[in-house]
Design an enzyme around this catalytic site. Structure first.
Site, PDB file in Angstrom:
ATOM      1  N   LYS A   1      16.123  -4.094   7.455  1.00 39.30           N
ATOM      2  CA  LYS A   1      15.738  -5.416   6.883  1.00 39.30           C
ATOM      3  C   LYS A   1      15.868  -6.538   8.052  1.00 39.30           C
ATOM      4  O   LYS A   1      16.750  -6.897   8.667  1.00 39.30           O
ATOM      5  CB  LYS A   1      16.798  -5.688   5.755  1.00 39.30           C
ATOM      6  CG  LYS A   1      16.496  -4.554   4.680  1.00 39.30           C
ATOM      7  CD  LYS A   1      15.229  -4.967   3.965  1.00 39.30           C
ATOM      8  CE  LYS A   1      15.237  -3.927   2.793  1.00 39.30           C
ATOM      9  NZ  LYS A   1      13.753  -4.085   2.043  1.00 39.30           N
TER      10      LYS A   1
ATOM     11  N   ASP B   1      11.440  -3.770   7.819  1.00 40.18           N
ATOM     12  CA  ASP B   1      10.913  -4.489   6.586  1.00 40.18           C
ATOM     13  C   ASP B   1      11.244  -5.701   6.498  1.00 40.18           C
ATOM     14  O   ASP B   1      12.661  -6.171   6.381  1.00 40.18           O
ATOM     15  CB  ASP B   1      11.580  -3.708   5.419  1.00 40.18           C
ATOM     16  CG  ASP B   1      10.634  -3.830   4.084  1.00 40.18           C
ATOM     17  OD1 ASP B   1       9.836  -4.759   4.233  1.00 40.18           O
ATOM     18  OD2 ASP B   1      11.347  -3.574   3.058  1.00 40.18           O
TER      19      ASP B   1
ATOM     20  N   GLU C   1       7.080  -2.954   7.880  1.00 37.15           N
ATOM     21  CA  GLU C   1       6.715  -2.847   6.481  1.00 37.15           C
ATOM     22  C   GLU C   1       6.553  -4.469   5.927  1.00 37.15           C
ATOM     23  O   GLU C   1       7.351  -5.059   6.106  1.00 37.15           O
ATOM     24  CB  GLU C   1       7.731  -2.269   5.777  1.00 37.15           C
ATOM     25  CG  GLU C   1       7.368  -2.103   4.313  1.00 37.15           C
ATOM     26  CD  GLU C   1       8.439  -1.317   3.565  1.00 37.15           C
ATOM     27  OE1 GLU C   1       8.737  -1.505   2.359  1.00 37.15           O
ATOM     28  OE2 GLU C   1       9.053  -0.441   4.332  1.00 37.15           O
TER      29      GLU C   1
ATOM     30  N   ASP D   1       3.602  -2.638   1.556  1.00 38.23           N
ATOM     31  CA  ASP D   1       4.582  -2.370   0.459  1.00 38.23           C
ATOM     32  C   ASP D   1       4.234  -3.429  -0.882  1.00 38.23           C
ATOM     33  O   ASP D   1       3.529  -3.016  -1.661  1.00 38.23           O
ATOM     34  CB  ASP D   1       5.836  -2.480   0.857  1.00 38.23           C
ATOM     35  CG  ASP D   1       6.959  -2.122  -0.465  1.00 38.23           C
ATOM     36  OD1 ASP D   1       6.577  -2.175  -1.546  1.00 38.23           O
ATOM     37  OD2 ASP D   1       8.094  -2.680  -0.173  1.00 38.23           O
TER      38      ASP D   1
ATOM     39  N   LYS E   1       6.777   2.702  -4.363  1.00 38.07           N
ATOM     40  CA  LYS E   1       7.728   3.083  -4.987  1.00 38.07           C
ATOM     41  C   LYS E   1       7.379   3.503  -6.564  1.00 38.07           C
ATOM     42  O   LYS E   1       6.100   2.829  -6.936  1.00 38.07           O
ATOM     43  CB  LYS E   1       8.694   1.522  -5.318  1.00 38.07           C
ATOM     44  CG  LYS E   1       9.200   1.172  -3.897  1.00 38.07           C
ATOM     45  CD  LYS E   1       9.650  -0.272  -4.042  1.00 38.07           C
ATOM     46  CE  LYS E   1      10.441  -0.639  -2.895  1.00 38.07           C
ATOM     47  NZ  LYS E   1       9.630  -0.856  -1.475  1.00 38.07           N
TER      48      LYS E   1
END
Length: 348
Positions: A114, A144, A173, A201, A225
């Site tokens: 992250k 991400d 991402e 995403d 997801k």
């Protein structure tokens, strides 16, 4: 039309055995210290409804549709028995990286890091990436940003992060918001000779038309997801239409909800990247006796009688993580609202 409406169980069936749980997290992740979820039992097995608290019925309806698919229609048969998974590293201080990665055990082949956390700097991100490279010198790295950078910030940050990753940065991402933002960033990086693949995403799951990412050439791959996109079947169709490689990721699911993500990964014809489905390691406690934790960098696909089936909650563990009556009622109200929204879409 009536047949389509009949595919949606009444709310009374959804809530008959439902229980809202709160799983404490080892480290704050996306602002969460306790992950709340509603576990629902259907004729095909257990499922999960867990849209984040800020999501309104319009967004939550897709999450309910995914839960209905898992519990009432089933998750299908797998093409593979296990799925490669990455370790997920929250925006911790660089000195805490070894302790977090240790929870994933041996055999880590990729780490999702992250970055762009509010209140942190690019130097913090670079230090975190460098710490991962030192700790796991053979693992692939992906970062991400959760759309946390502006276009200028992303264009400045990604070359530095790629340098810190020492040639092992697989992709970034959602560095910036939106489909157009990704497309513009891709142009800027190419013009500067920066070879960093971009993954979409939020630009997929928060758009009315997720295929715009592919049509505009805004990304090299998709991070998908299951819950916010409405279920495994819908996501499989989206991947086929987009014609891009996919990475399956968790929505910070409990082990019950992770089964749907594993089902998608196990049913995709191509799976060239490790998936972000090892997130049960982020919980200090789960609702099942055998959490879906990776071993040697892979997650076994839970199968019963030839079909993918979520693990059942453990009654003793449920007693430990069950939310208060007020929170149970709050979650039940969310199901009512999402159900009404979903029913209106079917009728419409």
């Amino acid at each position: 039309m009536q047949d389509r409406v009949a595919e949606l169980p009444p709310v009374s069936d959804l809530l008959r055995d439902a229980v809202a749980v709160g799983l404490p997290m080892r480290t704050r992740f996306r602002g969460q210290t306790v992950r709340e979820a509603l576990l629902i039992r259907g004729p095909k097995g257990w499922a999960e409804f867990a849209p984040f608290a800020e999501y309104q019925p319009e967004e939550s309806a897709a999450w309910l549709g995914a839960a209905v698919e898992a519990g009432w229609r089933g998750l299908g048969a797998p093409l593979r028995e296990s799925v490669p998974v990455n370790a997920t590293l929250p925006a911790v201080e660089h000195e805490d990286v070894p302790a977090v990665l240790a929870r994933y055990g041996d055999g880590i082949t990729a780490v999702k890091i992250k970055v762009a956390e509010q209140g942190q700097s690019l130097q913090d991100d670079v230090a975190r990436v460098s710490a991962v490279v030192r700790q796991l010198p053979r693992a692939a790295v992906r970062v991400d940003a959760n759309a946390g950078w502006t276009l200028a910030e992303a264009a400045a940050a990604l070359p530095r992060i790629a340098e810190a990753a020492q040639g092992r940065l697989e992709y970034a991402e959602q560095p910036v918001p939106g489909v157009e933002g990704l497309a513009r960033l891709r142009e800027l990086l190419s013009a500067d000779g920066v070879a960093v693949r971009l993954a979409a995403d939020e630009a997929v799951r928060k758009e009315e038309d997720p295929l715009r990412v592919a049509r505009l050439g805004a990304a090299d791959l998709l991070v998908l997801k299951v819950p916010p996109l409405g279920g495994v079947s819908r996501v499989l169709d989206l991947v086929e239409q987009a014609g891009l490689d996919a990475v399956v990721s968790s929505a910070l699911d409990t082990s019950v909800g992770l089964a749907a993500g594993l089902a998608l990964a196990a049913r995709l014809p191509r799976l060239p990247y490790a998936c972000g489905l090892g997130t049960a390691a982020l919980f200090a406690r789960d609702a099942v006796s055998a959490p879906l934790l990776p071993s040697a960098g892979r997650l076994a696909v839970p199968v019963r009688d030839g079909v993918i089936t979520a693990p059942a909650p453990d009654p003793e563990l449920i007693d430990q993580v069950r939310l208060s009556p007020a929170r149970q009622a709050w979650w039940f109200d969310r199901v009512h609202a999402a159900h009404a929204e979903l029913a209106s879409r079917i009728v419409g």
